[in-house]
Design an enzyme around this catalytic site. Structure first.
Site, PDB file in Angstrom:
ATOM      1  N   SER A  24      -2.807  -7.796   3.088  1.00 19.93           N
ATOM      2  CA  SER A  24      -3.059  -7.585   4.521  1.00 19.93           C
ATOM      3  C   SER A  24      -3.441  -8.906   5.174  1.00 19.93           C
ATOM      4  O   SER A  24      -3.027  -9.191   6.301  1.00 19.93           O
ATOM      5  CB  SER A  24      -4.194  -6.577   4.719  1.00 19.93           C
ATOM      6  OG  SER A  24      -3.854  -5.341   4.182  1.00 19.93           O
ATOM      7  N   HIS A  75       0.839  -1.204   0.000  1.00 19.07           N
ATOM      8  CA  HIS A  75       0.000   0.000   0.000  1.00 19.07           C
ATOM      9  C   HIS A  75       0.878   1.259   0.000  1.00 19.07           C
ATOM     10  O   HIS A  75       0.611   2.218  -0.728  1.00 19.07           O
ATOM     11  CB  HIS A  75      -0.880   0.042   1.252  1.00 19.07           C
ATOM     12  CG  HIS A  75      -1.898  -1.049   1.352  1.00 19.07           C
ATOM     13  ND1 HIS A  75      -2.039  -1.838   2.467  1.00 19.07           N
ATOM     14  CD2 HIS A  75      -2.848  -1.484   0.478  1.00 19.07           C
ATOM     15  CE1 HIS A  75      -3.023  -2.697   2.293  1.00 19.07           C
ATOM     16  NE2 HIS A  75      -3.532  -2.520   1.083  1.00 19.07           N
ATOM     17  N   LYS A 122     -16.560  -6.640   7.144  1.00 17.96           N
ATOM     18  CA  LYS A 122     -15.267  -7.333   7.034  1.00 17.96           C
ATOM     19  C   LYS A 122     -14.646  -7.821   8.341  1.00 17.96           C
ATOM     20  O   LYS A 122     -13.624  -8.483   8.314  1.00 17.96           O
ATOM     21  CB  LYS A 122     -14.278  -6.448   6.269  1.00 17.96           C
ATOM     22  CG  LYS A 122     -14.438  -6.571   4.759  1.00 17.96           C
ATOM     23  CD  LYS A 122     -13.147  -6.275   4.044  1.00 17.96           C
ATOM     24  CE  LYS A 122     -13.216  -6.662   2.575  1.00 17.96           C
ATOM     25  NZ  LYS A 122     -12.005  -6.309   1.854  1.00 17.96           N
ATOM     26  N   ARG A 134      -2.267  -6.208  -8.278  1.00 10.33           N
ATOM     27  CA  ARG A 134      -1.205  -7.185  -8.071  1.00 10.33           C
ATOM     28  C   ARG A 134      -1.219  -8.236  -9.166  1.00 10.33           C
ATOM     29  O   ARG A 134      -0.304  -8.379  -9.924  1.00 10.33           O
ATOM     30  CB  ARG A 134      -1.342  -7.848  -6.696  1.00 10.33           C
ATOM     31  CG  ARG A 134      -0.891  -6.976  -5.555  1.00 10.33           C
ATOM     32  CD  ARG A 134      -1.434  -7.445  -4.251  1.00 10.33           C
ATOM     33  NE  ARG A 134      -2.880  -7.342  -4.218  1.00 10.33           N
ATOM     34  CZ  ARG A 134      -3.616  -7.520  -3.144  1.00 10.33           C
ATOM     35  NH1 ARG A 134      -3.058  -7.840  -2.017  1.00 10.33           N
ATOM     36  NH2 ARG A 134      -4.925  -7.374  -3.195  1.00 10.33           N
TER      37      ARG A 134
HETATM   38  P1  ADP Z   1      -9.690  -3.626  -0.283  1.00  9.47           P
HETATM   39  O1  ADP Z   1      -9.734  -2.123  -0.386  1.00  9.47           O
HETATM   40  O2  ADP Z   1     -10.017  -4.307  -1.582  1.00  9.47           O
HETATM   41  O3  ADP Z   1     -10.413  -4.183   0.902  1.00  9.47           O
HETATM   42  P2  ADP Z   1      -6.911  -3.367   0.539  1.00  9.47           P
HETATM   43  O4  ADP Z   1      -7.198  -2.351   1.568  1.00  9.47           O
HETATM   44  O5  ADP Z   1      -5.969  -4.460   0.946  1.00  9.47           O
HETATM   45  O6  ADP Z   1      -8.173  -4.069  -0.049  1.00  9.47           O
HETATM   46  O7  ADP Z   1      -6.269  -2.687  -0.731  1.00  9.47           O
HETATM   47  C1  ADP Z   1      -6.552  -1.413  -1.215  1.00  9.47           C
HETATM   48  C2  ADP Z   1      -5.983  -1.298  -2.612  1.00  9.47           C
HETATM   49  O8  ADP Z   1      -4.570  -1.515  -2.588  1.00  9.47           O
HETATM   50  C3  ADP Z   1      -6.537  -2.328  -3.615  1.00  9.47           C
HETATM   51  O9  ADP Z   1      -6.622  -1.696  -4.877  1.00  9.47           O
HETATM   52  C4  ADP Z   1      -5.492  -3.410  -3.625  1.00  9.47           C
HETATM   53  O10 ADP Z   1      -5.478  -4.114  -4.862  1.00  9.47           O
HETATM   54  C5  ADP Z   1      -4.236  -2.590  -3.449  1.00  9.47           C
HETATM   55  N1  ADP Z   1      -3.151  -3.382  -2.846  1.00  9.47           N
HETATM   56  C6  ADP Z   1      -3.215  -4.211  -1.783  1.00  9.47           C
HETATM   57  N2  ADP Z   1      -2.026  -4.799  -1.532  1.00  9.47           N
HETATM   58  C7  ADP Z   1      -1.180  -4.331  -2.483  1.00  9.47           C
HETATM   59  C8  ADP Z   1       0.195  -4.571  -2.809  1.00  9.47           C
HETATM   60  N3  ADP Z   1       0.933  -5.448  -2.128  1.00  9.47           N
HETATM   61  N4  ADP Z   1       0.738  -3.909  -3.866  1.00  9.47           N
HETATM   62  C9  ADP Z   1      -0.021  -3.055  -4.588  1.00  9.47           C
HETATM   63  N5  ADP Z   1      -1.323  -2.787  -4.358  1.00  9.47           N
HETATM   64  C10 ADP Z   1      -1.905  -3.417  -3.317  1.00  9.47           C
END
Ligand code: ADP
Length: 171
Positions: free
Chosen positions: A129, A17, A41, A90
């Site tokens: 996460s 992130h 969630k 990803r």
């Molecule tokens: P969500 O919002 O779908 O519940 P997250 O909070 O984990 O999931 O992710 C927020 C955004 O960051 C999403 O677009 C996800 O694809 C992206 N993301 C999560 N992990 C990574 C990573 N390791 N590298 C790049 N982008 C990521």
């Protein structure tokens, strides 16, 4: 001024992130990272804790601010006057899910909210996460996944300690 919002659960924020945040902050004049308050969630961290983590991790980035929202992204974006949402990609599995959300948001907002994707850097492409939480719940090494202060907070939640070499001890 080019502004964008990076919405997500961030439960918790990982280096993946953070990499997207840094790169988006170079592309836009102002970036708001916004934590989605999603009751469905069952998160490990409260919205307040997730906001605090993001603020601490981005304190060296002057054009990044952190907020939270509940409800539909398009309503939040309309209220705050955001027209671009940033998301990270990803793998192909992310793509299908993200494409559908992006198109839904575009349709529901009548084209007022567009989505821009940044691809994950290879070294973070495996990182999520949920896997970080699973590793930490067994006392595994998450030092390459999240900043140290976040690792400590995660281990605390699971009442765990890092079971690595003594000189790599996190606490
Ligand atoms: P969500 O919002 O779908 O519940 P997250 O909070 O984990 O999931 O992710 C927020 C955004 O960051 C999403 O677009 C996800 O694809 C992206 N993301 C999560 N992990 C990574 C990573 N390791 N590298 C790049 N982008 C990521």
């Amino acid at each position: 001024m080019k502004r964008a919002v990076y919405p997500g659960s961030f439960d918790p924020m990982t280096y993946g992130h953070l990499d997207i945040i840094r790169r988006a902050a170079e592309t836009f004049d102002e970036l708001t990272v916004s934590v989605l308050n999603n009751n469905a969630k069952n998160p490990l961290f409260s919205v307040e804790e997730r906001v605090k983590i993001l603020k601490e991790a981005t304190k060296d980035l002057p054009n990044v601010n952190v907020d939270s929202f509940s409800g539909l992204l398009i309503d939040y974006a309309a209220e705050k006057n955001f027209h671009i949402s940033v998301r990270g990609l990803r793998a192909i599995t992310d793509f299908e899910y993200e494409l559908q959300i992006a198109q839904t948001n575009s349709k529901l907002s009548k084209g007022k909210l567009d989505t821009i994707f940044l691809t994950a850097r290879l070294e973070y492409a495996y990182l999520s996460s949920s896997s970080v939480k699973e590793i930490a719940s067994f006392g595994g090494d998450i030092s390459e996944c999240v900043p140290d202060f976040v690792a400590k907070m995660i281990y605390q939640k699971y009442n765990q300690k890092f079971k690595g070499e003594p000189n790599e001890q996190q606490n």
